[in-house]
Design an enzyme around this catalytic site. Structure first.
Site, PDB file in Angstrom:
ATOM      1  N   ASP A   3       0.870  -1.126  -0.109  1.00 47.55           N
ATOM      2  CA  ASP A   3      -0.164   0.021  -0.081  1.00 47.55           C
ATOM      3  C   ASP A   3       0.744   1.247   0.014  1.00 47.55           C
ATOM      4  O   ASP A   3       0.678   2.257   0.808  1.00 47.55           O
ATOM      5  CB  ASP A   3      -1.124   0.013   0.953  1.00 47.55           C
ATOM      6  CG  ASP A   3      -2.236  -1.145   1.112  1.00 47.55           C
ATOM      7  OD1 ASP A   3      -1.756  -2.139   0.056  1.00 47.55           O
ATOM      8  OD2 ASP A   3      -3.021  -1.192   1.872  1.00 47.55           O
TER       9      ASP A   3
ATOM     10  N   ASP B 142      -4.462  -0.843  -1.818  1.00 45.60           N
ATOM     11  CA  ASP B 142      -5.973  -0.592  -1.072  1.00 45.60           C
ATOM     12  C   ASP B 142      -6.703  -0.228  -2.418  1.00 45.60           C
ATOM     13  O   ASP B 142      -6.628   0.918  -2.878  1.00 45.60           O
ATOM     14  CB  ASP B 142      -5.661   0.327   0.025  1.00 45.60           C
ATOM     15  CG  ASP B 142      -6.696   0.029   1.255  1.00 45.60           C
ATOM     16  OD1 ASP B 142      -7.067  -1.321   1.162  1.00 45.60           O
ATOM     17  OD2 ASP B 142      -7.044   0.891   1.763  1.00 45.60           O
TER      18      ASP B 142
ATOM     19  N   HIS C 166     -10.741   0.562  -2.558  1.00 42.82           N
ATOM     20  CA  HIS C 166     -12.170   0.568  -2.124  1.00 42.82           C
ATOM     21  C   HIS C 166     -12.984   1.232  -3.145  1.00 42.82           C
ATOM     22  O   HIS C 166     -12.659   2.478  -3.757  1.00 42.82           O
ATOM     23  CB  HIS C 166     -12.076   1.449  -0.894  1.00 42.82           C
ATOM     24  CG  HIS C 166     -11.360   0.891   0.149  1.00 42.82           C
ATOM     25  ND1 HIS C 166     -11.421  -0.574   0.590  1.00 42.82           N
ATOM     26  CD2 HIS C 166     -10.454   1.329   1.066  1.00 42.82           C
ATOM     27  CE1 HIS C 166     -10.657  -0.498   1.646  1.00 42.82           C
ATOM     28  NE2 HIS C 166      -9.950   0.578   1.968  1.00 42.82           N
TER      29      HIS C 166
ATOM     30  N   HIS D  76     -10.884   6.746   1.667  1.00 42.38           N
ATOM     31  CA  HIS D  76      -9.287   6.880   1.320  1.00 42.38           C
ATOM     32  C   HIS D  76      -9.244   5.775   0.219  1.00 42.38           C
ATOM     33  O   HIS D  76      -9.958   4.689   0.116  1.00 42.38           O
ATOM     34  CB  HIS D  76      -8.491   6.392   2.407  1.00 42.38           C
ATOM     35  CG  HIS D  76      -8.607   4.705   3.019  1.00 42.38           C
ATOM     36  ND1 HIS D  76      -9.578   4.736   3.782  1.00 42.38           N
ATOM     37  CD2 HIS D  76      -7.889   3.798   2.673  1.00 42.38           C
ATOM     38  CE1 HIS D  76      -9.649   3.306   4.273  1.00 42.38           C
ATOM     39  NE2 HIS D  76      -8.556   2.839   3.448  1.00 42.38           N
TER      40      HIS D  76
ATOM     41  N   LYS E 225      -6.848  -4.885  -3.279  1.00 38.72           N
ATOM     42  CA  LYS E 225      -7.715  -5.625  -2.229  1.00 38.72           C
ATOM     43  C   LYS E 225      -8.570  -4.638  -1.489  1.00 38.72           C
ATOM     44  O   LYS E 225      -8.408  -3.372  -1.945  1.00 38.72           O
ATOM     45  CB  LYS E 225      -6.889  -5.988  -1.009  1.00 38.72           C
ATOM     46  CG  LYS E 225      -6.158  -4.876  -0.543  1.00 38.72           C
ATOM     47  CD  LYS E 225      -5.129  -5.377   0.387  1.00 38.72           C
ATOM     48  CE  LYS E 225      -4.048  -4.256   1.045  1.00 38.72           C
ATOM     49  NZ  LYS E 225      -4.987  -3.143   2.009  1.00 38.72           N
TER      50      LYS E 225
ATOM     51  N   CYS F 297      -1.826  -2.752   7.325  1.00 35.85           N
ATOM     52  CA  CYS F 297      -1.700  -3.614   6.260  1.00 35.85           C
ATOM     53  C   CYS F 297      -0.672  -4.473   6.299  1.00 35.85           C
ATOM     54  O   CYS F 297      -0.548  -5.542   5.778  1.00 35.85           O
ATOM     55  CB  CYS F 297      -2.194  -2.904   5.129  1.00 35.85           C
ATOM     56  SG  CYS F 297      -3.840  -2.195   5.005  1.00 35.85           S
TER      57      CYS F 297
HETATM   58  C1  VGL Z   1      -4.665   0.638   5.747  1.00 31.65           C
HETATM   59  C2  VGL Z   1      -6.299   1.455   7.110  1.00 31.65           C
HETATM   60  C3  VGL Z   1      -7.345   1.242   6.147  1.00 31.65           C
HETATM   61  C4  VGL Z   1      -3.215   0.303   5.478  1.00 31.65           C
HETATM   62  C5  VGL Z   1      -5.578   0.468   4.533  1.00 31.65           C
HETATM   63  O1  VGL Z   1      -2.787   0.194   4.349  1.00 31.65           O
HETATM   64  O2  VGL Z   1      -2.408   0.112   6.569  1.00 31.65           O
HETATM   65  N1  VGL Z   1      -5.062   1.053   6.917  1.00 31.65           N
HETATM   66  N2  VGL Z   1      -6.903   0.921   4.995  1.00 31.65           N
HETATM   67 ZN    ZN Z   2      -8.277   0.753   3.438  1.00 33.70          ZN
END
Ligand code: VGL
Ligand code: ZN
Length: 208
Positions: free
Chosen positions: A8, A48, A50, A83, A108, A153
């Protein structure tokens, strides 16, 4: 067969992003050195990814505020700011990351009803992303994990790598990672160590 998993390293988790990790962008030059080192046969990045209105967003729950605990599909869930929404700049990998050297980008977090901190499976440990099968098919024996955020993550990805790919040696590269809170990072590092994940620095990885 050595592989590097970059977790990420996205605009959203860097300063200026929607869920900035303190000094998140500092991992980029370190990650680039690892990428350029020639030490890895395979380089994978997670992203990430979403949909708008994802259930991990506080904005999807009337009355909820970011960074409070809430509930998603009947289970405790940290409420995050919106995010890494699919197709937005926030979701893009950091522009200075040497992404042309990345062999696979594993997205993901697409299912609105469940969060997915790990690059390997969702938080219910239910739906697999397919990444463990891919790495095993490639014959990976050693996996180094780093990126953002250490306390979410990165930790869950490293622990799942260990559990889902028995026999693979998993290491966490500390200076190529940053976390959301100092306490969270300390606890995550201890938890990884307790499970047998070696905690190393990029210099160790580059020296071998
Ligand atoms: C993450 C919070 C929400 C991360 C992803 O990449 O650590 N943290 N989504
Ligand atoms: Zn996230």
């Amino acid at each position: 067969m050595k592989a590097l998993l970059l977790v990420d390293i996205q605009n959203g988790f860097c300063p200026g992003g929607n869920l900035p990790v303190p000094d998140g962008d500092k991992v980029v030059p370190v990650a680039n050195r690892l990428i350029d080192s020639g030490k890895y046969d395979l380089i994978v990045a997670s992203q990430d990814w979403h949909p708008p209105g994802h259930g991990s967003f506080a904005s999807a729950h009337p009355g909820a505020a970011p960074f409070e605990m809430g509930e998603l599909s009947g289970k405790p869930q940290m409420m995050w700011p919106d995010h890494c929404i699919q197709g937005t700049i926030d979701a893009e990998l950091h522009p200075e990351l040497k992404s042309e050297e990345i062999d696979l980008i594993q997205q993901k977090g697409e299912d609105p009803r469940i969060d997915s901190y790990s690059a390997f499976r969702d938080n219910d440990r239910d739906a697999s992303t397919g990444l463990s099968d891919f790495l095993e098919d490639q014959g990976v024996t050693d996996l180094d994990v780093c990126g953002l955020a250490t306390d979410y993550c990165v930790k869950f990805s490293a622990l799942d790598a260990l559990e889902m790919m028995p026999g693979v040696r998993v290491r966490f590269i500390e200076d190529a990672s940053r976390g959301i809170t100092p306490e969270g990072v300390a606890a995550a590092v201890e938890e990884m160590r307790a499970h047998g994940i070696a905690v190393i620095n990029s210099a160790d990885a580059l020296r071998e």
